[in-house]
Design a protein around this motif. Structure first.
Motif, PDB file in Angstrom:
ATOM      1  N   CYS A  71       1.184  -1.260   0.121  1.00 18.67           N
ATOM      2  CA  CYS A  71      -0.232  -0.252  -0.288  1.00 18.67           C
ATOM      3  C   CYS A  71       0.360   1.421   0.173  1.00 18.67           C
ATOM      4  O   CYS A  71       0.496   2.067  -0.910  1.00 18.67           O
ATOM      5  CB  CYS A  71      -0.810  -0.061   0.917  1.00 18.67           C
ATOM      6  N   GLU A  74       2.022   1.828  -3.146  1.00 18.36           N
ATOM      7  CA  GLU A  74       1.273   2.216  -4.528  1.00 18.36           C
ATOM      8  C   GLU A  74       1.102   3.719  -3.781  1.00 18.36           C
ATOM      9  O   GLU A  74       0.660   4.636  -4.947  1.00 18.36           O
ATOM     10  CB  GLU A  74       0.048   1.837  -3.893  1.00 18.36           C
ATOM     11  N   ILE A  75       1.167   3.947  -2.798  1.00 17.64           N
ATOM     12  CA  ILE A  75       0.849   5.739  -1.844  1.00 17.64           C
ATOM     13  C   ILE A  75       1.220   6.459  -2.811  1.00 17.64           C
ATOM     14  O   ILE A  75       1.662   8.152  -3.767  1.00 17.64           O
ATOM     15  CB  ILE A  75       0.290   5.728  -0.853  1.00 17.64           C
ATOM     16  N   ILE A  78       1.310   7.083  -6.769  1.00 17.40           N
ATOM     17  CA  ILE A  78       0.158   8.130  -6.709  1.00 17.40           C
ATOM     18  C   ILE A  78       0.350   9.185  -6.508  1.00 17.40           C
ATOM     19  O   ILE A  78      -0.139  10.258  -6.943  1.00 17.40           O
ATOM     20  CB  ILE A  78      -1.304   7.548  -6.185  1.00 17.40           C
ATOM     21  N   SER A  79       1.014   9.422  -5.742  1.00 12.42           N
ATOM     22  CA  SER A  79       1.231  10.797  -5.041  1.00 12.42           C
ATOM     23  C   SER A  79       2.762  11.282  -6.480  1.00 12.42           C
ATOM     24  O   SER A  79       2.639  12.722  -6.885  1.00 12.42           O
ATOM     25  CB  SER A  79       2.071  10.713  -4.076  1.00 12.42           C
ATOM     26  N   LYS A  81       2.653  10.281  -9.289  1.00 12.99           N
ATOM     27  CA  LYS A  81       1.727  10.602 -10.058  1.00 12.99           C
ATOM     28  C   LYS A  81       1.076  11.425 -10.339  1.00 12.99           C
ATOM     29  O   LYS A  81       0.951  12.838 -10.696  1.00 12.99           O
ATOM     30  CB  LYS A  81       0.715   9.728 -10.805  1.00 12.99           C
ATOM     31  N   ASN A  82       0.146  11.865  -8.759  1.00 14.06           N
ATOM     32  CA  ASN A  82      -0.156  13.789  -8.777  1.00 14.06           C
ATOM     33  C   ASN A  82       0.428  14.171  -8.498  1.00 14.06           C
ATOM     34  O   ASN A  82      -0.112  16.053  -9.033  1.00 14.06           O
ATOM     35  CB  ASN A  82      -0.888  13.679  -7.044  1.00 14.06           C
TER      36      ASN A  82
END
Length: 110
Positions: A71, A74-75, A78-79, A81-82
């Motif tokens: 997780c 994954e976070i 995502i961070s 990509k953000n």
């Protein structure tokens, strides 16, 4: 001789009484030993159950740690990509503003 015989009978009776008392004490000790052995068996069974639970909890903890790490990765993805999207959005906003400013200047010139 009669007195000696009576004394010996008294001694024999005293020894018999002492033997009986020791026999009763021995029975009591045997019961105590049996009770203690049962308590030891119960304690050993409890220890075995606790060790089994500890192994299960350790396995569960390892599994949860793996899931947590997945997780976390994954976070982080995502961070990233953000952050990339935020940077791209900021760049596009600047470009749009520059175009808008250029259009305004063009209209002002006309």
């Amino acid at each position: 001789l009669i007195r000696r015989r009576d004394e010996l009978f008294r001694q024999i009776e005293s020894v018999k009484a002492r033997v009986e008392a020791l026999r009763k004490q021995s029975e009591g000790l045997r019961k105590e030993i049996a009770t203690t052995q049962e308590a030891i068996k119960d304690r050993d069974a409890s220890i075995a159950r606790n060790e089994e639970m500890l192994q299960q909890l350790t396995a569960t903890m390892a599994s949860l740690l793996e899931k947590y790490q997945a997780c976390e990765q994954e976070i982080n993805g995502i961070s990233q990509k953000n952050q990339a999207l935020t940077t791209k959005t900021e760049h596009m906003t600047r470009e749009a503003k520059m175009r808008d400013d250029a259009l305004k200047r063009t209209h002002e010139e006309v």
